[in-house]
Design a protein around this motif. Structure first.
Motif, PDB file in Angstrom:
ATOM      1  N   ALA A 137       1.008  -1.187  -0.015  1.00 25.40           N
ATOM      2  CA  ALA A 137      -0.074  -0.003  -0.110  1.00 25.40           C
ATOM      3  C   ALA A 137       0.992   1.349   0.000  1.00 25.40           C
ATOM      4  O   ALA A 137       0.410   2.424  -0.572  1.00 25.40           O
ATOM      5  N   ALA A 138       2.085   1.114   0.505  1.00 24.41           N
ATOM      6  CA  ALA A 138       3.039   2.381   0.629  1.00 24.41           C
ATOM      7  C   ALA A 138       3.849   2.640  -0.520  1.00 24.41           C
ATOM      8  O   ALA A 138       4.168   3.747  -0.788  1.00 24.41           O
ATOM      9  N   GLY A 139       4.287   1.686  -1.351  1.00 25.49           N
ATOM     10  CA  GLY A 139       5.065   1.959  -2.270  1.00 25.49           C
ATOM     11  C   GLY A 139       5.557   0.254  -2.956  1.00 25.49           C
ATOM     12  O   GLY A 139       4.776  -0.775  -2.963  1.00 25.49           O
ATOM     13  N   VAL A 140       6.454   0.645  -3.931  1.00 22.62           N
ATOM     14  CA  VAL A 140       6.992  -0.712  -4.375  1.00 22.62           C
ATOM     15  C   VAL A 140       8.530  -0.790  -3.960  1.00 22.62           C
ATOM     16  O   VAL A 140       9.306   0.178  -3.917  1.00 22.62           O
ATOM     17  N   GLN A 141       8.920  -2.295  -4.121  1.00 19.10           N
ATOM     18  CA  GLN A 141      10.170  -2.534  -3.606  1.00 19.10           C
ATOM     19  C   GLN A 141      11.044  -3.394  -4.779  1.00 19.10           C
ATOM     20  O   GLN A 141      10.343  -4.310  -5.104  1.00 19.10           O
ATOM     21  N   LEU A 142      12.043  -2.968  -5.201  1.00 19.19           N
ATOM     22  CA  LEU A 142      12.928  -3.791  -6.159  1.00 19.19           C
ATOM     23  C   LEU A 142      14.123  -4.405  -5.264  1.00 19.19           C
ATOM     24  O   LEU A 142      14.816  -3.724  -4.706  1.00 19.19           O
ATOM     25  N   LEU A 143      13.801  -5.943  -5.392  1.00 25.05           N
ATOM     26  CA  LEU A 143      14.909  -6.667  -4.526  1.00 25.05           C
ATOM     27  C   LEU A 143      15.921  -7.027  -5.795  1.00 25.05           C
ATOM     28  O   LEU A 143      15.854  -7.577  -6.667  1.00 25.05           O
ATOM     29  N   PRO A 144      17.421  -6.664  -5.301  1.00 22.20           N
ATOM     30  CA  PRO A 144      18.201  -7.021  -6.217  1.00 22.20           C
ATOM     31  C   PRO A 144      18.762  -8.279  -6.196  1.00 22.20           C
ATOM     32  O   PRO A 144      18.535  -8.977  -5.219  1.00 22.20           O
ATOM     33  N   THR A 145      19.339  -9.078  -7.217  1.00 22.13           N
ATOM     34  CA  THR A 145      19.836 -10.347  -7.218  1.00 22.13           C
ATOM     35  C   THR A 145      21.268 -10.489  -6.183  1.00 22.13           C
ATOM     36  O   THR A 145      21.420 -11.353  -5.419  1.00 22.13           O
ATOM     37  N   ASP A 146      21.845  -9.211  -5.862  1.00 19.64           N
ATOM     38  CA  ASP A 146      23.182  -9.275  -5.113  1.00 19.64           C
ATOM     39  C   ASP A 146      22.552  -8.872  -3.794  1.00 19.64           C
ATOM     40  O   ASP A 146      22.281  -7.646  -3.538  1.00 19.64           O
ATOM     41  N   SER A 147      22.480  -9.639  -2.765  1.00 23.24           N
ATOM     42  CA  SER A 147      22.053  -9.545  -1.702  1.00 23.24           C
ATOM     43  C   SER A 147      22.586  -8.518  -0.649  1.00 23.24           C
ATOM     44  O   SER A 147      22.278  -8.037   0.277  1.00 23.24           O
ATOM     45  N   SER A 148      23.943  -7.988  -1.157  1.00 17.36           N
ATOM     46  CA  SER A 148      24.678  -7.124  -0.376  1.00 17.36           C
ATOM     47  C   SER A 148      24.090  -5.582  -0.901  1.00 17.36           C
ATOM     48  O   SER A 148      24.803  -4.596  -0.340  1.00 17.36           O
ATOM     49  N   VAL A 149      23.491  -5.500  -2.032  1.00 19.26           N
ATOM     50  CA  VAL A 149      23.042  -4.339  -2.429  1.00 19.26           C
ATOM     51  C   VAL A 149      21.723  -3.886  -1.698  1.00 19.26           C
ATOM     52  O   VAL A 149      20.879  -4.628  -1.719  1.00 19.26           O
ATOM     53  N   ALA A 150      21.439  -2.957  -1.547  1.00 14.48           N
ATOM     54  CA  ALA A 150      20.272  -2.372  -0.903  1.00 14.48           C
ATOM     55  C   ALA A 150      18.821  -2.299  -2.013  1.00 14.48           C
ATOM     56  O   ALA A 150      19.337  -1.952  -3.252  1.00 14.48           O
ATOM     57  N   ILE A 152      15.465  -0.964  -3.702  1.00 15.86           N
ATOM     58  CA  ILE A 152      15.135   0.355  -4.006  1.00 15.86           C
ATOM     59  C   ILE A 152      13.730   0.325  -3.980  1.00 15.86           C
ATOM     60  O   ILE A 152      12.920  -0.527  -4.218  1.00 15.86           O
ATOM     61  N   THR A 153      13.319   1.598  -3.064  1.00 14.93           N
ATOM     62  CA  THR A 153      11.881   1.876  -3.042  1.00 14.93           C
ATOM     63  C   THR A 153      11.501   2.957  -3.722  1.00 14.93           C
ATOM     64  O   THR A 153      12.067   3.940  -3.829  1.00 14.93           O
ATOM     65  N   ALA A 154      10.205   3.024  -4.401  1.00 11.62           N
ATOM     66  CA  ALA A 154       9.569   4.124  -4.943  1.00 11.62           C
ATOM     67  C   ALA A 154       8.271   4.002  -5.035  1.00 11.62           C
ATOM     68  O   ALA A 154       7.434   3.060  -4.258  1.00 11.62           O
ATOM     69  N   ARG A 155       7.462   5.265  -5.062  1.00 11.18           N
ATOM     70  CA  ARG A 155       5.937   5.294  -5.212  1.00 11.18           C
ATOM     71  C   ARG A 155       5.406   4.582  -6.124  1.00 11.18           C
ATOM     72  O   ARG A 155       4.271   4.070  -5.940  1.00 11.18           O
ATOM     73  N   VAL A 156       6.039   4.542  -7.408  1.00 13.91           N
ATOM     74  CA  VAL A 156       5.426   3.741  -8.409  1.00 13.91           C
ATOM     75  C   VAL A 156       6.374   3.087  -9.255  1.00 13.91           C
ATOM     76  O   VAL A 156       7.363   3.767  -9.185  1.00 13.91           O
ATOM     77  N   LEU A 157       6.027   2.164  -9.910  1.00 14.01           N
ATOM     78  CA  LEU A 157       7.050   1.202 -10.700  1.00 14.01           C
ATOM     79  C   LEU A 157       6.735   1.504 -12.135  1.00 14.01           C
ATOM     80  O   LEU A 157       5.507   1.130 -12.499  1.00 14.01           O
ATOM     81  N   VAL A 158       7.636   1.901 -13.109  1.00 15.80           N
ATOM     82  CA  VAL A 158       7.389   1.674 -14.658  1.00 15.80           C
ATOM     83  C   VAL A 158       8.257   0.562 -15.202  1.00 15.80           C
ATOM     84  O   VAL A 158       9.458   0.651 -14.978  1.00 15.80           O
ATOM     85  N   ALA A 159       7.681  -0.516 -15.408  1.00 17.69           N
ATOM     86  CA  ALA A 159       8.375  -1.736 -15.751  1.00 17.69           C
ATOM     87  C   ALA A 159       8.650  -1.791 -17.322  1.00 17.69           C
ATOM     88  O   ALA A 159       7.658  -1.911 -17.958  1.00 17.69           O
ATOM     89  N   CYS A 160      10.043  -1.769 -17.395  1.00 17.39           N
ATOM     90  CA  CYS A 160      10.100  -1.638 -18.910  1.00 17.39           C
ATOM     91  C   CYS A 160      11.600  -2.576 -19.071  1.00 17.39           C
ATOM     92  O   CYS A 160      12.575  -2.342 -19.787  1.00 17.39           O
ATOM     93  N   ASP A 161      11.239  -3.918 -18.526  1.00 19.94           N
ATOM     94  CA  ASP A 161      12.497  -4.701 -18.488  1.00 19.94           C
ATOM     95  C   ASP A 161      12.427  -5.848 -19.631  1.00 19.94           C
ATOM     96  O   ASP A 161      12.927  -6.969 -19.337  1.00 19.94           O
ATOM     97  N   GLY A 162      11.605  -5.628 -20.569  1.00 24.69           N
ATOM     98  CA  GLY A 162      11.888  -6.401 -21.774  1.00 24.69           C
ATOM     99  C   GLY A 162      11.071  -7.497 -21.845  1.00 24.69           C
ATOM    100  O   GLY A 162      10.258  -8.064 -20.994  1.00 24.69           O
ATOM    101  N   ALA A 163      11.356  -8.622 -22.680  1.00 26.72           N
ATOM    102  CA  ALA A 163      10.634  -9.831 -23.089  1.00 26.72           C
ATOM    103  C   ALA A 163      10.610 -10.712 -21.943  1.00 26.72           C
ATOM    104  O   ALA A 163       9.422 -11.477 -21.840  1.00 26.72           O
ATOM    105  N   ASN A 164      11.647 -10.682 -21.113  1.00 28.64           N
ATOM    106  CA  ASN A 164      11.554 -11.703 -19.980  1.00 28.64           C
ATOM    107  C   ASN A 164      11.274 -11.058 -18.875  1.00 28.64           C
ATOM    108  O   ASN A 164      11.926 -11.512 -17.899  1.00 28.64           O
ATOM    109  N   SER A 165      10.609 -10.009 -18.724  1.00 26.19           N
ATOM    110  CA  SER A 165      10.227  -9.123 -17.728  1.00 26.19           C
ATOM    111  C   SER A 165      10.065  -9.872 -16.242  1.00 26.19           C
ATOM    112  O   SER A 165       9.346 -10.785 -16.174  1.00 26.19           O
ATOM    113  N   VAL A 166      10.923  -9.558 -15.296  1.00 23.66           N
ATOM    114  CA  VAL A 166      10.599 -10.102 -13.983  1.00 23.66           C
ATOM    115  C   VAL A 166       9.487  -9.352 -13.258  1.00 23.66           C
ATOM    116  O   VAL A 166       8.701  -9.875 -12.732  1.00 23.66           O
TER     117      VAL A 166
END
Ligand SMILES: Cc1cc2nc3c(=O)[nH]c(=O)nc-3n(C[C@H](O)[C@H](O)[C@H](O)COP(=O)(O)OP(=O)(O)OC[C@H]3O[C@@H](n4cnc5c(N)ncnc54)[C@H](O)[C@@H]3O)c2cc1C
Length: 386
Positions: A137-150, A152-166
């Motif tokens: 309800a508060a936002g969107v969270q992107l979780l990286p494959t590298d768990s040592s990296v933080a 990213i949180t945002a109010r809204v996500l625009v997903a442009c990640d192509g044919a194999n979109s996660v």
């Protein structure tokens, strides 16, 4: 997500859809981050034909950015003419209305991203591969494959990640529908005979009708050569596209002659094309899908850079409205889905029906080519084919 999101907008993917979205968000005072798993310049398996409508979308956004892209982008091949060869070998010459060019995606996408770097305040995070996406309800969270990296949180996500979109997989449970999906391969060549460096060539083949082979100049005497067909037909005809392309170039009567002295400059590489033509969910609570992640490739010709950029711009306009009104719910974002439907998907649905009509009937295409010798009918057929 207890703390406020780090950004207003997160754009996942820095290809044509993501870059166009970032450019269109410029000037609205939003905190925008764009992430991509690759380091640019990066390759993208493609035919490298940049549709006139993609350039028109950039020009409408800002004529100076369009001029800047044209002034800096090399190598490229400015192309206005096409030669299309029917299954029976008869050919048709076409002059397209909009000026356009071909450019290896290694260069084109990098130049587009450089515009984002130079002309906007977007924070660009390369080598940031996303493995999972959560919305709350508060936002969107992107979780990286590298768990040592933080994350990213945002109010809204625009997903442009192509044919194999996660994002499409996580948020809409999208799976591949082979009736609305193409598989295609390409390799770069030089030394092909009877080429002029400015004409794109398409070959339709009697035995592989739900697809075509192409020869596209990309500048400096290099040619993008490929073959693609409907995934349903690939499975039914048990075609191994990577093996088939060199075989085709060695055995097709015209191509074998022209490729006899050619040098293959790269491996044959393949990638998927998610086709438009049927309704799909493109938005949900706090997210919008664009480009290949939204399955917006033209089913007849296989181009998707134009619809990727157009959808990225439409998504940016929606996101600006959402941020202004602090409204990210499904019903409000559905306006974007409607816009895509009216401006893009209806045309893709027509292309899909035409592709389905012609694919099992090579004779119909031969007849169409014969009719197109009449200038009036040619104009009408070109309008129908887009
Ligand atoms: C063989 C072939 C030939 C084609 N020929 C043409 C043509 O000639 N003309 C044309 O107009 N179209 C063509 N297309 C279609 C065109 O390539 C796509 O429609 C276009 O690239 C879509 O742009 P996009 O921005 O949506 O996605 P993409 O260009 O695929 O960009 C997606 C970006 O997201 C990034 N990404 C993906 N997953 C993640 C992740 N998990 N985390 C972080 N980043 C991620 C990728 O690194 C990439 O940079 C072709 C496609 C194929 C496969």
């Amino acid at each position: 997500m207890e703390t406020p999101p780090d950004y207003d907008v997160a754009i996942l993917g820095a290809g044509p859809a993501g870059a166009a979205c970032a450019l269109a968000l410029h000037g609205h005072g939003l905190r925008v981050v764009m992430v991509d798993k690759a380091m640019f310049p990066r390759d993208k398996v493609c035919g490298d034909a940049i549709p006139g409508l993609a350039l028109k979308a950039l020009r409408q956004l800002n004529p100076a950015w369009h001029a800047e892209l044209l002034a800096t982008l090399t190598p490229r091949a400015d192309t206005r003419d096409s030669r299309v060869v029917a299954p029976n070998g008869r050919e048709l010459r076409i002059r397209w209305q909009l000026p356009t060019f071909n450019s290896a995606r290694l260069h084109f996408d990098d130049h587009l991203l450089n515009l984002v770097r130079r002309r906007t305040n977007t924070e660009i995070r390369e080598s940031y591969a996303v493995r999972d996406v959560h919305t709350t309800a508060a936002g969107v969270q992107l979780l990286p494959t590298d768990s040592s990296v933080a994350p990213i949180t945002a109010r809204v996500l625009v997903a442009c990640d192509g044919a194999n979109s996660v994002a499409a997989r996580c948020l809409t449970q999208r799976t591949i529908d082979k009736a609305y999906h193409c598989a295609a391969v390409r390799a770069y060549y030089s030394g092909i005979a009877e080429v002029d460096g400015t004409t794109t060539e398409f070959f339709f083949l009697h035995e592989y009708m739900a697809g075509y082979c192409w020869i596209f100049p990309v500048g400096n005497g290099v040619y993008n050569v490929g073959f693609g067909m409907l995934s349903e037909a690939v499975a039914r005809q048990r075609v191994d596209l990577k093996k088939m392309l060199p075989q085709l170039l060695a055995t097709h009567p015209e191509l074998a002659r022209r490729f006899a002295g050619a040098q293959q400059l790269s491996e044959v590489e393949g990638f998927g094309l998610p086709l438009g033509g049927r309704p799909r969910p493109l938005v949900g609570e706090r997210y919008l899908l664009c480009g290949d992640a939204a399955s917006l490739i033209d089913p007849l010709q296989g181009h998707g850079i134009d619809t990727a950029m157009q959808s990225g711009i439409l998504a940016a306009q929606q996101v600006v409205r959402s941020c202004q009104q602090n409204n990210f719910n499904h019903a409000f974002l559905a306006d974007y889905e409607q816009q895509i439907h009216h401006k893009i998907s209806r045309k893709l649905a027509r292309s899909y029906r035409l592709m389905r009509l012609v694919a099992p009937r090579p004779w119909l295409m031969n007849v169409g080519f014969a009719l197109a010798r009449q200038p009036l009918l040619k104009r009408w057929l070109l309008r129908v084919a887009g």
